[in-house]
Design an enzyme around this catalytic site. Sequence first.
Site, PDB file in Angstrom:
ATOM      1  N   CYS A   1      48.435  16.305  50.421  1.00  0.00           N
ATOM      2  CA  CYS A   1      49.330  16.131  51.141  1.00  0.00           C
ATOM      3  C   CYS A   1      50.587  15.068  50.888  1.00  0.00           C
ATOM      4  CB  CYS A   1      49.104  16.214  52.863  1.00  0.00           C
ATOM      5  SG  CYS A   1      50.521  16.566  53.775  1.00  0.00           S
TER       6      CYS A   1
ATOM      7  N   HIS B   1      45.739  20.455  53.345  1.00  0.00           N
ATOM      8  CA  HIS B   1      44.600  19.692  53.867  1.00  0.00           C
ATOM      9  C   HIS B   1      43.411  20.403  53.473  1.00  0.00           C
ATOM     10  CE1 HIS B   1      46.813  16.171  55.647  1.00  0.00           C
ATOM     11  NE2 HIS B   1      47.610  16.810  55.499  1.00  0.00           N
TER      12      HIS B   1
ATOM     13  N   GLU C   1      40.313  19.213  53.374  1.00  0.00           N
ATOM     14  CA  GLU C   1      39.177  18.842  54.023  1.00  0.00           C
ATOM     15  C   GLU C   1      39.028  19.336  55.389  1.00  0.00           C
ATOM     16  OE1 GLU C   1      42.734  15.998  55.408  1.00  0.00           O
ATOM     17  OE2 GLU C   1      42.117  17.126  53.630  1.00  0.00           O
TER      18      GLU C   1
END
Length: 239
Positions: free
Chosen positions: A99, A198, A200
């Site tokens: 990001c 994102h 993650e």
Amino acid sequence: MSRPVIAVTTSRRSGWRIFPLVALNVWIGGGRAVRWGAGRPSDLDTVSGVIVGGGDDIAPDLYGGAPVTKARLDPDRDALERQIVEACLSRGIPLLGICRGSQMLNVALGGTLDQDAYATFTRSKKVYTILPKKDVRVESNTRLQEITGTAPMKVNALHSQAVDRLGQGLRVAARDTGGMIQGVERIADPFALGVQWHPEHLFYAHRQRAIFRALVTAAKARDDGRAQNPDVSADAAYS
């Protein structure tokens, strides 16, 4: 076999909750994460790779953008991360930008950002969620395509800005269905990939875990004195 150490830059405000999630993804990918940030120790001699994480907007004066009054900025973090990106590329240390980190990769290489990307790309679906609700298309003949494949993917989105003019040595790796850039990558070694979403938060998806594994693979290659991108490509083909 020892795990390569991957530094993860975070914000002062949200790093305490974001870092454990990124560290989990790094561990699944075969590495071990350490947290960096403004005011924390950060020595590139102690790590094999770097993740520049998400967070606040980048100050527009770094790329000639218009001054903003409402955006939350962190000049200390801007300075640290720009220095880290430049040093990684000059020293051959692989890098993943998430990001804000993807945007910093672009800015550090002389690129610019679109400060109101959804006003420019009116056909892009505007979402702000950690859930996978944005459609992204990976560009053919890119390293990201080798890592994730070219099938459309659903990702999350927590941004209002996006890469505009590409920095030196970068190419577009992914766009959303409205044409907004969602991924950039360095063409040559060292391995450097930036994704606007994102991954993650999407660790349950194999294609998102593969992004972290690619960074760890590049870090291992550097530690062993091998070219990074060929190892990333070979590992992606094997998996």
